[in-house]
Design an enzyme around this catalytic site. Structure first.
Site, mmCIF file in Angstrom:
data_model
loop_
_atom_site.group_PDB
_atom_site.id
_atom_site.type_symbol
_atom_site.label_atom_id
_atom_site.label_comp_id
_atom_site.label_asym_id
_atom_site.label_seq_id
_atom_site.Cartn_x
_atom_site.Cartn_y
_atom_site.Cartn_z
ATOM 1 N N THR A 116 3.806 55.708 -43.963
ATOM 2 C CA THR A 116 2.589 55.706 -43.360
ATOM 3 C C THR A 116 1.651 56.569 -44.331
ATOM 4 O OG1 THR A 116 3.709 55.878 -40.945
ATOM 5 C CG2 THR A 116 1.433 56.801 -41.183
ATOM 6 N N ARG A 144 6.593 47.091 -30.980
ATOM 7 C CA ARG A 144 6.845 48.324 -31.255
ATOM 8 C C ARG A 144 5.776 49.461 -31.750
ATOM 9 N NH1 ARG A 144 7.713 52.468 -35.505
ATOM 10 N NH2 ARG A 144 9.473 53.595 -35.065
ATOM 11 N N VAL A 145 5.457 50.473 -31.211
ATOM 12 C CA VAL A 145 4.823 51.486 -31.671
ATOM 13 C C VAL A 145 5.358 52.792 -32.015
ATOM 14 C CG1 VAL A 145 2.708 53.093 -31.056
ATOM 15 C CG2 VAL A 145 2.865 50.668 -30.133
ATOM 16 N N GLY A 146 5.252 53.316 -33.258
ATOM 17 C CA GLY A 146 5.818 54.377 -33.640
ATOM 18 C C GLY A 146 5.276 55.726 -33.363
ATOM 19 N N ASP A 147 5.291 56.644 -33.997
ATOM 20 C CA ASP A 147 4.658 58.229 -33.866
ATOM 21 C C ASP A 147 3.314 58.225 -34.425
ATOM 22 O OD1 ASP A 147 5.611 58.255 -36.394
ATOM 23 O OD2 ASP A 147 6.689 60.184 -36.157
ATOM 24 N N THR A 167 4.883 62.031 -39.885
ATOM 25 C CA THR A 167 5.485 60.834 -39.451
ATOM 26 C C THR A 167 6.485 60.028 -40.098
ATOM 27 O OG1 THR A 167 4.122 59.258 -40.729
ATOM 28 C CG2 THR A 167 2.773 60.041 -38.864
ATOM 29 N N GLY A 168 7.027 59.307 -39.482
ATOM 30 C CA GLY A 168 8.270 58.433 -40.162
ATOM 31 C C GLY A 168 9.771 58.828 -39.553
#
Length: 169
Positions: A116, A144-147, A167-168
């Site tokens: 990211t 899907r949504v990450g942080d 992030t990650g």
């Protein structure tokens, strides 16, 4: 700075040429925060629009409806004149075939090797801003949504305190 990376297909986990989901679609997440007034804008699961970070920044100008996802984010981007673009490149399609073969043959996780972009900027007046952008995990589930676009999780900035982005996996 973030737009430069989003436009460069050599960065395969952000923007144009980004990592596709399990349906071979490039779904992107991005966010922007102004450290002076703490305004935030974010998009998630947006497809086929160039520079999602710019769409997030535009959303930060609003008081309400500042985080849009999927079709809602795409409708907002279209209504506000943002450029549509197929974000899946021919090069990435070739990489998908090779990577899927490597995953099977070498028993790898499809989630290895993503990234990211996060940027925090400080101008000469002492004002700060933070931005994130990603296409997320390779072969992620559709939607899907990450942080990355989540304030306080993927990023935060406040002129009075400072800023952070982490992030990650």
């Amino acid at each position: 700075g973030v737009k430069t990376v989003e436009d460069c297909p050599e960065y395969t986990s952000v923007g144009y040429g980004g990592l596709p989901n399990e349906e071979c679609e490039v779904e992107m997440d991005a966010a922007f925060m102004d450290g002076k007034n703490l305004s935030i804008g974010a998009v998630a699961g947006i497809k086929d629009f160039k520079n999602p970070v710019s769409i997030a920044r535009k959303l930060s100008e609003n008081r309400f409806n500042i985080f849009l996802v999927g079709a809602g984010a795409e409708a907002y981007a279209h209504k506000n004149g943002f450029e549509r673009k197929n974000m899946l490149t021919e090069e990435m399609l070739k990489n998908v075939t090779k990577r899927m073969k490597d995953i099977v043959e070498k028993n790898l996780s499809p989630y290895d090797g993503h990234d990211t972009i996060c940027m925090i900027a400080l101008d000469k007046c002492g004002d700060m801003a933070a931005a994130t952008s990603t296409s997320g995990l390779f072969m992620k589930k559709r939607g899907r949504v990450g942080d990355s676009p989540l304030s306080g999780s993927g990023f935060y900035v406040d002129n009075e305190i400072g800023g952070a982005a982490a992030t990650g996996l």
